[in-house]
Enzyme design. Structure first.
Site, PDB file in Angstrom:
ATOM      1  N   SER A 105      -6.764  -1.535   2.566  1.00  0.00           N
ATOM      2  CA  SER A 105      -6.016  -0.385   3.080  1.00  0.00           C
ATOM      3  C   SER A 105      -4.504  -0.543   3.098  1.00  0.00           C
ATOM      4  O   SER A 105      -3.778   0.445   3.005  1.00  0.00           O
ATOM      5  CB  SER A 105      -6.510  -0.043   4.489  1.00  0.00           C
ATOM      6  OG  SER A 105      -6.283  -1.130   5.359  1.00  0.00           O
ATOM      7  N   LYS A 131      -1.787   5.253   4.116  1.00  0.00           N
ATOM      8  CA  LYS A 131      -1.341   6.287   5.049  1.00  0.00           C
ATOM      9  C   LYS A 131      -0.424   7.318   4.386  1.00  0.00           C
ATOM     10  O   LYS A 131      -0.317   8.457   4.853  1.00  0.00           O
ATOM     11  CB  LYS A 131      -0.605   5.644   6.226  1.00  0.00           C
ATOM     12  CG  LYS A 131      -1.501   4.834   7.149  1.00  0.00           C
ATOM     13  CD  LYS A 131      -2.241   5.709   8.145  1.00  0.00           C
ATOM     14  CE  LYS A 131      -2.945   4.862   9.198  1.00  0.00           C
ATOM     15  NZ  LYS A 131      -3.683   5.684  10.154  1.00  0.00           N
TER      16      LYS A 131
END
Lengths: 325, 325
Positions: free
Chosen positions: A307, A56
């Site tokens: 991720s 992110k």
């Protein structure tokens, strides 16, 4: 569809330049065990080692650098299940931009603490009784802050795509890339980058069975939603793909599949035990599809994006301790 | 002391050549959090990512390559609390040498399984009632196997030293290197390599308080022992330094310190949570000395060897789950 052409690999390349020397060029790990078990060559792009513990940071930093001087001065607001909040908080700190993060009061405590640790103001709300977008927009209006959404923003999508760009630069030809999917920012950006560099490489998205909105949206070509899905993969609890990410997923992604909660937990255990890396539940979705046989590609070179790695260790500890493997 | 001169940096360099393309050149990780907390620049050499999950592969492979043809044909025997056994097992598999591993029946189950997985024969014994060296020597004699000890062997020591060699090659100048200490193989080899390349770099060994034999041996200059110490750091449960490693530690190591069981657990938690890496209790000893303030070196460049990552996740899960950080 106009939006499809709004973000191209050039935007991802530009994001890569902005992130150079700021974001970590995360390592790509391999495992003999995984290769043998899947009869393929698997390359794990480890965004759990990214700054703030997830991919992110790429999108957040890319978005914040492109604000106007006035916007930077006034500050930004983000709503986030955790990782996007941390990413905005650190990006703000690095760029000297004030940040306020709205997150559900049941977000992992480690994420709340980390977000405050980066100097952000944290605003908690009850996700069962409050619509977070409405709350965030009201706060943004009152305080003249710029709202940076967690996925449905072209600069965020372009930033996330740099993960795939780096993976391909590191390992070359790939036949398949597997990417987890929540709101669709990571998979959209990754698919745009992949299809530009490796036109024959398939891109497949992976969701929890309990939060299969994007899979249903992909197959029905109509936007589907879920409401507060009870999946352990908290990063995939997003209600639906976004206005920007939905058409991108339809255009650039080859397929979408789902994995069970048990598969997520088994894969977490395997990656922790064998690769010696701490991966959060959402972070193992792509790996789970491969290791649990939902996707098979014998002989293929497969990229798997891990991720993130932000977990509450006490909570995961309980899960592992209860298990009697 | 004659033994001191028996192993030099040339032996470590030779081991490095033998291991080239076989052992992993493990990554060196850094953490802003750790640097800020310790007011220093810390470089973690991550041997938890080494083949078989620990540095032990370096010494085992280096030793096995140097056996005679007859010795290779007859096979080898190793006694080990786990990691050395796995390392010998994989080395034997790679070099087509039969292996039999003697290990205590309370060794972590994951290590027993992994050792068998590499094709070794596993022989279990009760460490409270049996002297493992006597058992192993009897087995070696009966079967004409060559005994490869886990640390007290010049080829093992030289192999382990390649970890420090790689660390220094990767990061350059260091003021201090911290290394965990069980039987002294890793710290001896690392100290020999470090003092040759960076004469002014201090080398400090770290033990559990509950298994402080090497620290007492170092300070008293007389070999001290412990018996079945109840430390969570199972790799440091060795009864004493060896005939070869004790004089090497006296000659090349600058100091020895200890850390508490609570410090070991806190440091495991921190490394898992912040660095996103799975490290076993023994593997965090060196980091614990720094993060718990046993060693302070403001402004210094510090190398920390993370020795391994083989844990029983269910067991660690219980520890983390019980904790209420």
């Amino acid at each position: 569809m106009q939006q499809d052409n709004a973000i191209t690999v050039n935007d991802v390349q530009a994001a890569k330049k902005r992130l150079s020397g700021i974001a970590h060029r995360t390592p790509v790990l391999t495992s003999t065990t995984v290769n043998q078990r899947t009869d393929s060559q698997v390359f794990f792009k480890c965004e759990n080692f990214q700054r703030t513990g997830s991919f992110k940071f790429r999108g957040a930093y890319n978005a914040l650098t492109q604000l106007s001087s006035l916007e930077k001065q006034r500050g930004v607001l983000a709503f986030s299940s955790g990782n996007h909040g941390q990413a905005i908080a650190l990006s703000g700190k690095l760029l000297n931009i004030p940040t306020a993060i709205v997150m559900p009061n049941d977000a992992p405590f480690v994420k709340q603490t980390a977000t405050r640790g980066y100097g952000a103001e944290v605003i908690l709300y009850d996700r069962h009784t409050t619509n977070r977008e409405e709350l965030a927009q009201s706060l943004a209006g009152d305080r003249h802050l710029t709202l940076i959404p967690p996925y449905d923003h072209p600069h965020v999508v372009a930033g996330q795509g740099t993960a795939a760009l780096e993976l391909i630069a590191a390992v070359g030809q790939l036949d398949l890339i597997l990417v987890c999917c929540g709101g669709g920012g990571l998979i959209s950006g990754s698919a745009i980058a992949t299809k530009a560099l490796l036109p024959n490489c398939r891109v497949i998205g992976v969701e929890p069975e309990l939060a299969d909105d994007a899979t249903r949206s992909f197959h029905s070509k109509t936007l589907q939603t879920v409401t507060n899905p009870n999946t352990i993969a908290d990063g995939a609890r997003t209600p639906s793909l976004g206005k920007i990410t939905f058409p991108l997923v339809l255009n650039y992604v080859d397929d979408m599949v789902t994995v069970s909660e048990a598969a997520i937990l088994r894969t977490m255990f395997l990656l922790w035990e064998r690769l010696k890396i701490v991966v959060e539940p959402t972070g193992v979705l792509a790996a789970a599809a491969l290791l649990e046989g939902v996707i098979t590609a014998p002989g293929a070179r497969i990229g798997v994006i891990i991720s993130g790695g932000n977990v509450d260790l006490a909570e995961v500890g309980k899960l592992f301790a209860e298990d009697d493997r």
